[in-house]
Design an enzyme around this catalytic site. Structure first.
Site, PDB file in Angstrom:
ATOM      1  N   THR A  77       0.838  -1.207   0.000  1.00 12.09           N
ATOM      2  CA  THR A  77       0.000   0.000   0.000  1.00 12.09           C
ATOM      3  C   THR A  77       0.866   1.248   0.000  1.00 12.09           C
ATOM      4  O   THR A  77       0.652   2.172  -0.803  1.00 12.09           O
ATOM      5  CB  THR A  77      -0.942   0.003   1.224  1.00 12.09           C
ATOM      6  OG1 THR A  77      -1.892  -1.060   1.079  1.00 12.09           O
ATOM      7  CG2 THR A  77      -1.695   1.323   1.336  1.00 12.09           C
ATOM      8  N   ASN A 155      -6.015  -9.175  -7.366  1.00 16.75           N
ATOM      9  CA  ASN A 155      -6.113  -9.827  -6.063  1.00 16.75           C
ATOM     10  C   ASN A 155      -7.442 -10.552  -5.861  1.00 16.75           C
ATOM     11  O   ASN A 155      -7.526 -11.497  -5.065  1.00 16.75           O
ATOM     12  CB  ASN A 155      -5.921  -8.802  -4.940  1.00 16.75           C
ATOM     13  CG  ASN A 155      -6.922  -7.666  -5.015  1.00 16.75           C
ATOM     14  OD1 ASN A 155      -7.006  -6.980  -6.032  1.00 16.75           O
ATOM     15  ND2 ASN A 155      -7.666  -7.441  -3.955  1.00 16.75           N
ATOM     16  N   GLN A 183       0.464  -9.421  -5.600  1.00 16.36           N
ATOM     17  CA  GLN A 183      -0.082 -10.775  -5.694  1.00 16.36           C
ATOM     18  C   GLN A 183       0.743 -11.668  -6.616  1.00 16.36           C
ATOM     19  O   GLN A 183       0.768 -12.897  -6.445  1.00 16.36           O
ATOM     20  CB  GLN A 183      -1.534 -10.731  -6.202  1.00 16.36           C
ATOM     21  CG  GLN A 183      -2.505 -10.044  -5.267  1.00 16.36           C
ATOM     22  CD  GLN A 183      -2.732 -10.819  -3.983  1.00 16.36           C
ATOM     23  OE1 GLN A 183      -2.428 -11.999  -3.878  1.00 16.36           O
ATOM     24  NE2 GLN A 183      -3.296 -10.149  -2.986  1.00 16.36           N
ATOM     25  N   SER A 203       5.015  -6.892  -1.700  1.00 16.01           N
ATOM     26  CA  SER A 203       4.510  -7.090  -0.342  1.00 16.01           C
ATOM     27  C   SER A 203       5.180  -8.302   0.272  1.00 16.01           C
ATOM     28  O   SER A 203       5.402  -9.311  -0.408  1.00 16.01           O
ATOM     29  CB  SER A 203       2.988  -7.304  -0.378  1.00 16.01           C
ATOM     30  OG  SER A 203       2.508  -7.797   0.859  1.00 16.01           O
ATOM     31  N   HIS A 205       3.984 -10.099   3.253  1.00 15.65           N
ATOM     32  CA  HIS A 205       3.070 -11.135   3.760  1.00 15.65           C
ATOM     33  C   HIS A 205       2.271 -11.811   2.648  1.00 15.65           C
ATOM     34  O   HIS A 205       1.769 -12.915   2.838  1.00 15.65           O
ATOM     35  CB  HIS A 205       2.151 -10.568   4.840  1.00 15.65           C
ATOM     36  CG  HIS A 205       1.079  -9.652   4.351  1.00 15.65           C
ATOM     37  ND1 HIS A 205      -0.246 -10.020   4.322  1.00 15.65           N
ATOM     38  CD2 HIS A 205       1.128  -8.381   3.885  1.00 15.65           C
ATOM     39  CE1 HIS A 205      -0.972  -9.017   3.868  1.00 15.65           C
ATOM     40  NE2 HIS A 205      -0.160  -8.018   3.600  1.00 15.65           N
ATOM     41  N   THR A 244      12.665   4.490  10.518  1.00 11.84           N
ATOM     42  CA  THR A 244      13.510   3.326  10.749  1.00 11.84           C
ATOM     43  C   THR A 244      12.934   2.121  10.017  1.00 11.84           C
ATOM     44  O   THR A 244      11.756   1.803  10.191  1.00 11.84           O
ATOM     45  CB  THR A 244      13.598   3.015  12.255  1.00 11.84           C
ATOM     46  OG1 THR A 244      14.141   4.159  12.931  1.00 11.84           O
ATOM     47  CG2 THR A 244      14.485   1.800  12.521  1.00 11.84           C
ATOM     48  N   CYS A 331      -8.842  -5.858   2.211  1.00 14.21           N
ATOM     49  CA  CYS A 331      -8.527  -4.501   2.660  1.00 14.21           C
ATOM     50  C   CYS A 331      -9.755  -3.605   2.679  1.00 14.21           C
ATOM     51  O   CYS A 331      -9.640  -2.387   2.685  1.00 14.21           O
ATOM     52  CB  CYS A 331      -7.459  -3.893   1.757  1.00 14.21           C
ATOM     53  SG  CYS A 331      -5.937  -4.858   1.705  1.00 14.21           S
TER      54      CYS A 331
END
Length: 392
Positions: A77, A155, A183, A203, A205, A244, A331
């Protein structure tokens, strides 16, 4: 590590988040053993920096980019928002139009980052209308847009975009291309040669890593160039993303992407195709290209319409049987409603009768068999209730 089911539950919602891969788990444990901040100059900081640099090399090499082209983010995102913000800012600085084009079936991460964008239409199969795209790329009065955003693979439906053709149009019209590959990365071979001038969003995850890490990969030609930061801060990521870096999640992401890229997905694809054939035999409709073969669909994703049976009723029946699927993007705040993706494909009322089934990387044939038993029973109950009854 975790199977596709926990106890008696089946988890078939991998496009929302993949189960953690063993390689990512091990990388995360190594990251948790590190104490320092990668920006610190002392020994602990240098150890953290070495781990961060290693992860950057892993990700960059997987996608054939220079290390400096890899900007770590908090997820896809942010990577999508950073790309849209950065390319628009560059266009403004150069006195060009900052207008953006996005595919009509794009994720809300893109749609919300460019709410004023023009939409590129798709056909009933979910693939972009290339003729309409070419007209939009030319722009009004010969003023091309600042950026085109498209997904590598959707997705919700698993439909794969024709990236070589889209990239060629962008090169011809001199319009930067950004590809949301969240994806697709690891699940399919991306046409990296065709995408050498495109930026990519990744991404962690979605590939079997931890939530909290992603990456924006700039084109190689922009690897060492300043890029306006969406997240301003202390100058991390060569001044292109403040804050960070989430080192543990980044290390897990790099390991997950590497493991996913090395996986043989044909086994998963075969299970998906077996499910699709069985579903069609009892009247279900599989959304996407008719053949649904390699190159047009993700190996793990099914978008299935059961005529007359609401997605909410399907979700409830499957959930009661211990099966986790979804009716669209994860989402969307947990809502069960009509999908903008399916609406753009022209489904109409059928959009509210459609489920997304996304098989995890570690799915087993016996789990698919159990799912199909439950699914067939659900559909049979619905069809028996819809059958005409003789009047006394």
């Amino acid at each position: 590590m975790s199977e596709a089911c926990a106890g008696d539950e089946l988890y078939f919602d991998a496009n929302a988040s993949e189960p953690l891969r063993p390689e990512a788990h091990q990388a995360a444990l190594e990251g948790l053993a590190l104490t320092g901040n990668p920006s610190s100059v002392h020994s602990q900081g240098r150890q953290a920096r070495q781990a961060l640099d290693k992860a950057r090399r892993q990700v960059a090499e997987l996608f054939q980019r220079p290390e400096d082209a890899c900007i770590f983010t908090s997820g896809a995102t942010e990577a999508n928002a950073a790309a849209i913000y950065g390319f628009r800012e560059l266009a403004r600085l150069e006195g060009r139009s900052d207008h953006v084009l996005v595919g009509a079936t794009e994720h809300q991460a893109v749609r919300q980052a460019a709410p004023d964008a023009d939409l590129v239409p798709v056909g009933p199969d979910g693939r972009h209308d290339l003729a309409a795209l070419e007209n939009l790329l030319v722009g009004e009065n010969g003023s091309p847009p600042a950026l085109l955003c498209v997904m590598a693979a959707n997705n919700e439906t698993g439909v794969v975009s024709d990236l070589p053709a889209i990239a060629a149009l962008c090169v011809r019209c001199q319009v930067p291309l950004h590809v949301d590959a969240a994806q697709a990365a690891g699940r399919m071979k991306l046409p990296l040669a065709a995408l050498e001038n495109a930026s990519l969003a990744l991404s962690g995850h979605k590939a079997g890593g931890l939530a909290g890490a992603g990456a924006l990969l700039l084109p190689a030609a922009m690897a060492s160039s300043p890029f306006p930061p969406f997240m301003k801060g202390g100058g991390q990521e060569q001044g292109r993303r403040g804050g960070t870096p989430p080192l543990v999640a980044i290390m897990a992401m790099a390991a997950a992407l590497e493991a996913a890229s090395q996986q043989d997905w044909q086994k998963v694809r075969t299970l998906r195709q077996t499910m699709a054939k069985a579903m069609r035999r009892v009247g279900a409709i599989i959304q996407g290209p008719a053949q649904g073969g390699e190159g047009t669909m993700l190996p793990n994703t099914l978008s299935v319409t059961v005529p007359g049976l609401s997605a909410q009723a399907q979700l409830m029946a499957l959930d009661l049987a211990g099966i986790c699927v979804s009716s669209g993007s994860a989402c969307s705040s947990g809502k069960v409603g009509s999908s903008p993706v399916l609406a753009a494909m022209g489904l109409g009322p059928a959009a509210r009768q459609t489920l997304r089934i996304s098989l995890p990387w570690n799915v087993q044939p016996k789990q698919v068999e159990r799912f199909m038993e439950v699914w067939h029973a659900m559909v049979a109950r619905h069809q028996s209730q819809q059958a005409p009854r003789c009047q006394p």
